[in-house]
Design a protein around this motif. Sequence first.
Motif, mmCIF file in Angstrom:
data_model
loop_
_atom_site.group_PDB
_atom_site.id
_atom_site.type_symbol
_atom_site.label_atom_id
_atom_site.label_comp_id
_atom_site.label_asym_id
_atom_site.label_seq_id
_atom_site.Cartn_x
_atom_site.Cartn_y
_atom_site.Cartn_z
ATOM 1 N N LEU A 54 0.832 -1.206 0.000
ATOM 2 C CA LEU A 54 0.000 0.000 0.000
ATOM 3 C C LEU A 54 0.868 1.258 0.000
ATOM 4 N N THR A 55 0.242 2.399 -0.303
ATOM 5 C CA THR A 55 0.845 3.701 -0.047
ATOM 6 C C THR A 55 -0.165 4.587 0.670
ATOM 7 N N MET A 56 0.382 5.595 1.369
ATOM 8 C CA MET A 56 -0.414 6.588 2.076
ATOM 9 C C MET A 56 0.360 7.900 2.033
ATOM 10 N N PRO A 57 -0.292 9.043 1.802
ATOM 11 C CA PRO A 57 0.442 10.306 1.801
ATOM 12 C C PRO A 57 1.190 10.523 3.117
ATOM 13 N N LEU A 58 2.409 11.063 3.022
ATOM 14 C CA LEU A 58 3.177 11.340 4.237
ATOM 15 C C LEU A 58 2.440 12.287 5.174
ATOM 16 N N ALA A 59 1.665 13.175 4.602
ATOM 17 C CA ALA A 59 0.907 14.124 5.420
ATOM 18 C C ALA A 59 -0.351 13.500 6.008
ATOM 19 N N GLY A 60 -0.645 12.263 5.620
ATOM 20 C CA GLY A 60 -1.856 11.591 6.085
ATOM 21 C C GLY A 60 -2.924 11.609 5.021
ATOM 22 N N GLY A 61 -3.758 10.580 5.025
ATOM 23 C CA GLY A 61 -4.832 10.523 4.049
ATOM 24 C C GLY A 61 -5.198 9.100 3.686
ATOM 25 N N PRO A 62 -5.928 8.959 2.593
ATOM 26 C CA PRO A 62 -6.419 7.632 2.217
ATOM 27 C C PRO A 62 -5.307 6.714 1.712
ATOM 28 N N VAL A 63 -5.589 5.425 1.765
ATOM 29 C CA VAL A 63 -4.644 4.396 1.331
ATOM 30 C C VAL A 63 -4.874 4.068 -0.136
ATOM 31 N N THR A 64 -3.772 3.864 -0.854
ATOM 32 C CA THR A 64 -3.818 3.354 -2.223
ATOM 33 C C THR A 64 -3.202 1.965 -2.241
ATOM 34 N N THR A 65 -3.895 1.023 -2.867
ATOM 35 C CA THR A 65 -3.385 -0.343 -2.953
ATOM 36 C C THR A 65 -2.549 -0.505 -4.211
ATOM 37 N N LEU A 66 -1.300 -0.899 -4.044
ATOM 38 C CA LEU A 66 -0.411 -1.159 -5.175
ATOM 39 C C LEU A 66 -0.519 -2.592 -5.662
ATOM 40 N N ALA A 67 -0.666 -3.532 -4.731
ATOM 41 C CA ALA A 67 -0.714 -4.939 -5.128
ATOM 42 C C ALA A 67 -1.233 -5.799 -3.982
ATOM 43 N N THR A 68 -1.946 -6.851 -4.338
ATOM 44 C CA THR A 68 -2.383 -7.861 -3.363
ATOM 45 C C THR A 68 -1.971 -9.268 -3.794
ATOM 46 N N SER A 69 -1.306 -9.359 -4.943
ATOM 47 C CA SER A 69 -0.864 -10.669 -5.435
ATOM 48 C C SER A 69 0.300 -10.470 -6.390
ATOM 49 N N ALA A 70 0.972 -11.565 -6.703
ATOM 50 C CA ALA A 70 2.075 -11.539 -7.657
ATOM 51 C C ALA A 70 2.275 -12.914 -8.242
ATOM 52 N N VAL A 71 2.607 -12.962 -9.510
ATOM 53 C CA VAL A 71 2.849 -14.191 -10.274
ATOM 54 C C VAL A 71 1.817 -15.268 -9.957
ATOM 55 N N GLY A 72 0.562 -14.860 -9.926
ATOM 56 C CA GLY A 72 -0.537 -15.802 -9.778
ATOM 57 C C GLY A 72 -0.865 -16.237 -8.369
ATOM 58 N N LEU A 73 -0.182 -15.685 -7.372
ATOM 59 C CA LEU A 73 -0.436 -16.059 -5.983
ATOM 60 C C LEU A 73 -0.800 -14.829 -5.159
ATOM 61 N N ASP A 74 -1.904 -14.924 -4.407
ATOM 62 C CA ASP A 74 -2.254 -13.854 -3.487
ATOM 63 C C ASP A 74 -1.214 -13.758 -2.382
ATOM 64 N N PHE A 75 -0.967 -12.542 -1.909
ATOM 65 C CA PHE A 75 -0.094 -12.394 -0.753
ATOM 66 C C PHE A 75 -0.774 -13.015 0.469
ATOM 67 N N VAL A 76 -0.011 -13.742 1.238
ATOM 68 C CA VAL A 76 -0.501 -14.320 2.492
ATOM 69 C C VAL A 76 -0.038 -13.495 3.683
ATOM 70 N N PHE A 77 1.174 -12.906 3.563
ATOM 71 C CA PHE A 77 1.785 -12.245 4.724
ATOM 72 C C PHE A 77 2.785 -11.210 4.206
ATOM 73 N N CYS A 78 2.287 -10.128 3.608
ATOM 74 C CA CYS A 78 3.158 -9.058 3.119
ATOM 75 C C CYS A 78 3.834 -8.417 4.328
ATOM 76 N N ASN A 79 5.175 -8.353 4.336
ATOM 77 C CA ASN A 79 5.857 -8.087 5.590
ATOM 78 C C ASN A 79 6.766 -6.868 5.603
ATOM 79 N N ASN A 80 7.783 -6.808 4.757
ATOM 80 C CA ASN A 80 8.779 -5.752 4.885
ATOM 81 C C ASN A 80 9.315 -5.401 3.503
ATOM 82 N N ALA A 81 9.913 -4.197 3.376
ATOM 83 C CA ALA A 81 10.337 -3.729 2.064
ATOM 84 C C ALA A 81 11.574 -2.853 2.153
ATOM 85 N N ALA A 82 12.192 -2.647 1.003
ATOM 86 C CA ALA A 82 13.249 -1.650 0.819
ATOM 87 C C ALA A 82 13.013 -1.014 -0.542
ATOM 88 N N VAL A 83 13.276 0.289 -0.637
ATOM 89 C CA VAL A 83 13.042 1.027 -1.879
ATOM 90 C C VAL A 83 14.392 1.421 -2.479
#
Length: 305
Positions: free
Chosen positions: A76-105
Amino acid sequence: MAFGEVKVIPVNGHGPEDVLVDDQGRIYTGVDDGRVLRVAPDGSRIDVLGDTGGRPLGLEFFGDDLLICDAKAGLLTMPLAGGPVTTLATSAVGLDFVFCNNAAVASDGSVYFTDSSRRFGIEKWRDDLIEQTAGGRLLRRTPDGKIEQLADGFQFANGVALPPDESYVAVAETGAYRVSRVWLTGANAGERDVLVDDLWGYPDNISTGSDGLIWITIASPKVPALSLIRKLPAPLRAGVRALPTALQPAPARECGVRGVTPDGKQVHELRGEIDGFHVLVGVRERAGTLYFGSLEDNAIAVTTV
């Protein structure tokens, strides 16, 4: 080395799992009722930036937004100043996420993130450690929005970090007591090896500090009972999993962090018990100050290296 003076800052929510710090020293975190909070450096003010409707875990800066790995709602993303959530993804390569956990950009805007398990969601994280499902995977979302799987077979894929030169992606494998890496550039591109092995406990979130080190959390020392349970026949393991949480193997109060160079050499290690704080699962280093998140407490913590 034992922890020095640690300041514990209460927050109005349970389980501020990850921590992220801006240039004003404000601390961002997510709690288990779905809220994303911004905490003043001294804890005197707590702003609610929004609500994911799920369980926000890993946080990263993403342009003018917060990037959020939500264990239930996805990437997901959310404005740094606060606000509504935007969904970027809930699945990948044919599989739904079960436990989306941590990231690096990465510097080009690519997002490297983990889906910890293919069988067990966040409410059943202990089950994955018991069963050693090796179902964790590392994914990459490119700037054009495409998602690809870089590697799988991780023993509970958890924290993610990039070294300063972005030559590889480091992934904490909680169930294997190690931090692995998947090479992105050079002669080893596409290959996987181990950055840090045989940790004294369970690694959780990891991050790259302003000092260029990769900081690794140790949520708890190894639990001997868990090692024994893993060797039991499947029906007996299932019986343990069915027990009330209070009767299952549980984290100890001791916790720690380790700072390592991009080639895995230890530079710092802090280890011990912190009054009013345990299950240390989030770490950020900024200008010699360490910020900690917890899976189990209603507080974050701050200390110096």
